[in-house]
Design a protein around this motif. Sequence first.
Motif, mmCIF file in Angstrom:
data_model
loop_
_atom_site.group_PDB
_atom_site.id
_atom_site.type_symbol
_atom_site.label_atom_id
_atom_site.label_comp_id
_atom_site.label_asym_id
_atom_site.label_seq_id
_atom_site.Cartn_x
_atom_site.Cartn_y
_atom_site.Cartn_z
ATOM 1 N N GLN A 109 10.942 52.444 68.967
ATOM 2 C CA GLN A 109 9.743 52.591 68.143
ATOM 3 C C GLN A 109 9.848 51.632 66.954
ATOM 4 O OE1 GLN A 109 9.267 56.753 67.155
ATOM 5 N NE2 GLN A 109 9.062 57.355 69.323
ATOM 6 N N PRO A 110 8.729 51.237 66.411
ATOM 7 C CA PRO A 110 8.760 50.292 65.288
ATOM 8 C C PRO A 110 9.642 50.759 64.137
ATOM 9 C CG PRO A 110 6.521 50.524 66.105
ATOM 10 C CD PRO A 110 7.353 51.555 66.832
ATOM 11 N N GLU A 111 9.674 52.060 63.887
ATOM 12 C CA GLU A 111 10.469 52.581 62.761
ATOM 13 C C GLU A 111 11.975 52.524 63.017
ATOM 14 O OE1 GLU A 111 8.080 54.239 64.408
ATOM 15 O OE2 GLU A 111 8.655 56.349 64.752
ATOM 16 N N ASP A 112 12.371 52.161 64.243
ATOM 17 C CA ASP A 112 13.796 52.003 64.529
ATOM 18 C C ASP A 112 14.324 50.673 63.991
ATOM 19 O OD1 ASP A 112 13.342 53.445 67.841
ATOM 20 O OD2 ASP A 112 13.711 54.431 65.906
ATOM 21 N N GLU A 113 13.430 49.788 63.601
ATOM 22 C CA GLU A 113 13.861 48.504 63.063
ATOM 23 C C GLU A 113 14.633 48.751 61.774
ATOM 24 O OE1 GLU A 113 11.531 44.913 63.725
ATOM 25 O OE2 GLU A 113 11.453 44.667 61.544
ATOM 26 N N ALA A 114 15.904 48.388 61.798
ATOM 27 C CA ALA A 114 16.815 48.691 60.699
ATOM 28 C C ALA A 114 18.157 48.027 60.977
ATOM 29 C CB ALA A 114 17.001 50.212 60.557
ATOM 30 N N SER A 128 16.575 62.143 66.135
ATOM 31 C CA SER A 128 15.879 62.065 67.409
ATOM 32 C C SER A 128 16.850 61.956 68.573
ATOM 33 C CB SER A 128 14.954 60.845 67.419
ATOM 34 O OG SER A 128 14.430 60.613 68.703
ATOM 35 N N HIS A 147 17.664 51.446 56.486
ATOM 36 C CA HIS A 147 16.451 50.668 56.265
ATOM 37 C C HIS A 147 16.587 49.912 54.946
ATOM 38 C CE1 HIS A 147 14.641 53.617 59.187
ATOM 39 N NE2 HIS A 147 14.172 52.467 59.649
ATOM 40 N N GLN A 207 22.250 54.438 60.260
ATOM 41 C CA GLN A 207 21.049 53.618 60.247
ATOM 42 C C GLN A 207 20.688 53.349 58.790
ATOM 43 O OE1 GLN A 207 17.204 55.692 60.647
ATOM 44 N NE2 GLN A 207 16.741 54.336 62.368
ATOM 45 N N LYS A 221 17.320 51.294 51.227
ATOM 46 C CA LYS A 221 17.621 52.724 51.346
ATOM 47 C C LYS A 221 19.107 52.953 51.579
ATOM 48 C CE LYS A 221 13.279 54.067 51.200
ATOM 49 N NZ LYS A 221 12.750 54.849 50.061
#
Lengths: 111, 119
Positions: free
Chosen positions: A81-86, A61, A41, A39, A44
Amino acid sequence: QSALTQPASVSGSPGQSITISCTGSSSDVATYNLVSWYQQHPGKAPKLIISEISKRPSGVSNRFSGSKSGDTASLTISGLQPEDEADYYCCSYVDSTSFEVFGGGTKLTVL
Amino acid sequence: QVQLVQSGGEVKKPGASVKVSCKASGYTFTSYGIGWVRQAPGQGPEWMGWISAYNGNTNIAQNLQDRVTMTADTSTDIAYMELRHLRSDDTAMYYCARFVPLEWLFDYWGQGTLVTVSS
């Protein structure tokens, strides 16, 4: 040219599940269980989220899972979840000459 | 905790060489390899190769074999990647990562080093 083919983009709503495919060939994905998923982002370094088809490193997770069928490996993310956007990349051992290759990557958008 | 800290960004002219360092800490350096991955702007990662910190053996991608040298200094726990005869398409973020040979994966990554090749 990547030897591993991924869809350029996928999208889903929060709480939904999505699956990203990674299609190789009879000489790489189909032969070896040495497929990992990363993954990344924006801005990063990549982060390992799945190893050896379906193993989850400590701290990742359990919403992330991996599988394989024939020459195609898959990454499933449940309960988006929003933080999975990548961006997500598969990577597979190929052979003793080409060694290893990354897929072209899939951009996940959480709507 | 495992950490990989890379050297700072570089700007080079075409034809020059660049050497990127990667300082490892938090684990036994010789028990793993160090791999190198580069990523051109807006592109996906490109697998470059890896070096065994135990014996110095390397596996380097065919398209880079004649221009890349990977070394590992076990006295300082620092790995190096040198790329020679730089071209504009070598402009990329270069990452080092801890490489797990039996699983052919990178489990911990450095922060990246931006190498810009421009005349």
